[in-house]
Design a protein around this motif. Sequence first.
Motif, short mmCIF file in Angstrom:
data_model
loop_
_atom_site.label_atom_id
_atom_site.label_comp_id
_atom_site.label_asym_id
_atom_site.label_seq_id
_atom_site.Cartn_x
_atom_site.Cartn_y
_atom_site.Cartn_z
N GLY A 155 0.78 -1.21 0.00
CA GLY A 155 0.00 0.00 0.00
C GLY A 155 0.82 1.27 0.00
N ALA A 156 0.23 2.30 -0.62
CA ALA A 156 0.66 3.69 -0.46
C ALA A 156 -0.56 4.37 0.13
CB ALA A 156 1.06 4.31 -1.80
N LEU A 157 -0.62 4.44 1.45
CA LEU A 157 -1.88 4.61 2.17
C LEU A 157 -2.23 6.05 2.53
CD1 LEU A 157 -1.26 1.52 4.43
CD2 LEU A 157 -2.92 1.65 2.58
N SER A 158 -1.37 6.99 2.18
CA SER A 158 -1.67 8.37 2.51
C SER A 158 -0.94 9.29 1.55
CB SER A 158 -1.25 8.68 3.96
OG SER A 158 -1.59 10.01 4.30
N SER A 159 -1.32 10.57 1.59
CA SER A 159 -0.70 11.56 0.70
C SER A 159 0.68 11.98 1.18
CB SER A 159 -1.60 12.79 0.58
OG SER A 159 -1.86 13.35 1.87
N THR A 160 1.05 11.62 2.42
CA THR A 160 2.39 11.91 2.92
C THR A 160 3.09 10.61 3.26
OG1 THR A 160 1.82 12.06 5.28
CG2 THR A 160 1.50 14.04 3.94
N GLU A 161 4.41 10.60 3.10
CA GLU A 161 5.19 9.39 3.34
C GLU A 161 5.09 8.96 4.80
OE1 GLU A 161 9.73 7.65 2.70
OE2 GLU A 161 9.23 9.72 2.13
N GLU A 162 5.17 9.91 5.71
CA GLU A 162 5.14 9.57 7.13
C GLU A 162 3.82 8.88 7.50
OE1 GLU A 162 5.49 11.80 11.50
OE2 GLU A 162 5.58 12.97 9.63
N LYS A 163 2.70 9.44 7.06
CA LYS A 163 1.40 8.86 7.38
C LYS A 163 1.22 7.51 6.70
CE LYS A 163 -1.10 13.18 8.27
NZ LYS A 163 -2.22 14.06 7.81
N SER A 164 1.73 7.39 5.48
CA SER A 164 1.61 6.13 4.76
C SER A 164 2.35 5.01 5.48
CB SER A 164 2.14 6.28 3.34
OG SER A 164 2.01 5.06 2.63
N LEU A 165 3.57 5.30 5.91
CA LEU A 165 4.36 4.28 6.60
C LEU A 165 3.74 3.91 7.94
CD1 LEU A 165 7.96 5.63 5.83
CD2 LEU A 165 6.75 3.75 4.71
N ALA A 166 3.21 4.92 8.65
CA ALA A 166 2.56 4.65 9.94
C ALA A 166 1.32 3.79 9.75
CB ALA A 166 2.20 5.96 10.63
N SER A 167 0.54 4.07 8.70
CA SER A 167 -0.66 3.29 8.42
C SER A 167 -0.31 1.86 8.05
CB SER A 167 -1.46 3.94 7.29
OG SER A 167 -1.96 5.20 7.67
N GLY A 168 0.77 1.70 7.29
CA GLY A 168 1.22 0.36 6.92
C GLY A 168 1.61 -0.47 8.12
N ARG A 169 2.28 0.17 9.09
CA ARG A 169 2.67 -0.53 10.30
C ARG A 169 1.43 -0.94 11.10
NH1 ARG A 169 6.90 3.38 10.25
NH2 ARG A 169 5.68 4.77 11.60
N GLU A 170 0.44 -0.06 11.17
CA GLU A 170 -0.80 -0.38 11.88
C GLU A 170 -1.49 -1.60 11.28
OE1 GLU A 170 -3.51 2.83 12.26
OE2 GLU A 170 -2.02 4.22 13.09
N LEU A 171 -1.41 -1.71 9.96
CA LEU A 171 -2.08 -2.83 9.28
C LEU A 171 -1.23 -4.09 9.28
CD1 LEU A 171 -3.61 -0.98 6.18
CD2 LEU A 171 -4.78 -1.72 8.26
N GLY A 172 0.01 -3.98 9.72
CA GLY A 172 0.89 -5.15 9.74
C GLY A 172 1.42 -5.55 8.39
N LEU A 173 1.50 -4.60 7.45
CA LEU A 173 2.04 -4.91 6.13
C LEU A 173 3.56 -5.07 6.20
CD1 LEU A 173 0.04 -2.45 3.84
CD2 LEU A 173 -0.42 -4.86 4.31
N PRO A 174 4.12 -5.90 5.34
CA PRO A 174 5.58 -6.05 5.31
C PRO A 174 6.24 -4.70 5.05
CG PRO A 174 4.52 -7.73 3.96
CD PRO A 174 3.46 -6.76 4.34
N GLU A 175 7.31 -4.41 5.77
CA GLU A 175 7.95 -3.10 5.68
C GLU A 175 8.33 -2.75 4.25
OE1 GLU A 175 11.78 -0.76 7.64
OE2 GLU A 175 10.99 -2.57 8.57
N GLY A 176 8.78 -3.71 3.49
CA GLY A 176 9.20 -3.43 2.13
C GLY A 176 8.07 -3.23 1.14
N ARG A 177 6.81 -3.44 1.59
CA ARG A 177 5.67 -3.28 0.69
C ARG A 177 4.78 -2.09 1.09
NH1 ARG A 177 5.06 -8.23 -2.07
NH2 ARG A 177 3.67 -7.17 -3.54
N VAL A 178 5.29 -1.26 1.99
CA VAL A 178 4.61 -0.01 2.32
C VAL A 178 5.39 1.12 1.66
CG1 VAL A 178 3.75 1.50 4.14
CG2 VAL A 178 3.87 -0.98 4.51
N TYR A 179 4.72 1.88 0.84
CA TYR A 179 5.39 2.88 0.02
C TYR A 179 4.99 4.29 0.44
CZ TYR A 179 6.12 -1.24 -2.93
OH TYR A 179 6.46 -2.49 -3.41
N GLY A 180 5.92 5.22 0.24
CA GLY A 180 5.66 6.60 0.62
C GLY A 180 4.78 7.36 -0.33
#
Length: 414
Positions: free
Chosen positions: A36-61
Amino acid sequence: MKKLKMGMVGGGSGAFIGAVHRAAAVMDGQIEVAAGALSSTEEKSLASGRELGLPEGRVYGSWTRMLEGELALPEEDRVDFVSVVTPNHVHFPVAHAFVKAGFNVVLDKPMVHTTEQAEELVDAVEKAGVVFAVTYQYTGYPMVKQARHMVREGHLGEIRKVIVEYNQGWLARNVEETGAKQAEWRTDPGRSGIAGAIGDIGSHAENLAATITGLEISELCADLTSFVPGRRLDDDGNLLLRYEGGAKGVLIASQISAGEENDLRIRVYGSEGGLEWRQEEPNRLLFKPDGAPEQVLKRGNDYLCEDAKNATRVPPGHPEAFIEAFANVYSSVAATIRVARGEQPGDGMAHDFPTVHDGARGVRFIEKVVESHLSDEKWTDAREHPATDGPAKVGKDALEGRNLSRDPGRSFDH
């Protein structure tokens, strides 16, 4: 079979619709959220990915990094499709880029901002040969599929009149000025597009009527209003419709109907009878045959059509509703992807979802409604290929210099 891998653009922390899409996608065990690229900002996207438990390498900024990152993977490791749940102004660039790269796409409605973008996206989907769905999720309800079946099988006779309403009250006050995120972008022409209530929920009403009846709007007469002072887009719309073949219709889309919650309802009348369905009571369909007692059809029963039964998960009396309707769209997309790959036969749930062509028709509908409202002509030709050239298309700049007035009789200043 292995689960299909879904990537998501938008829908991060605090986004209502993103959580709905994820819950719906995984409901039937066919899909997993993998990137996922889950937000319009990299910081929020990475935080959202961690909340969802996505693999670190598959969360994009960003979505562009997601596209690059997924293309860099071996084909068998990439996401099988991308779900786009951003505000409207981001729909076209994201969907178009992923389609051109060969990815299947599920896109929230309305599909894009303009007919030019819609036509470009249709062309890209057809050239790429990908599966493309637009989440007009109300088509996923079993009793909507039953209503469609009964109309197509002639239970109502020749269709004469369609009345479809979508009434909400959540924008009856100026909540966009209080920090309400969902209201902020929906009332902003730069993000929402040229329409407010008509684009947000009126497009759902149009799609529901088209899905059940199969009718195409030939002409429309629209009156749009912004009742809340300072609001730049319509919050209330009232339309008269003429359909190809002679049927007539009424469409109402209002977000200032105080006290209403999510009152989407449709009535269809033919020469032999009528149908009535309400989204707030979705497990019931009323059939009103001419000269006979009214019948109440209920979800989950064996007397329903195959499409309605295929869209049902639990026995009668156990309610199925909003997220399950979304899930039916996702399950149909998954089945269609598997059919295209030769992994399963082309029956059951496959190919039963709104397509890029439905999305393009919805965009044209929105533009024609605004065009009609701004016109001094009584009727506006709404066909895809008008018999005459007709008025010019309405673009994003159509609202420049025009404010919605509170006069219900003439809402845009000319």
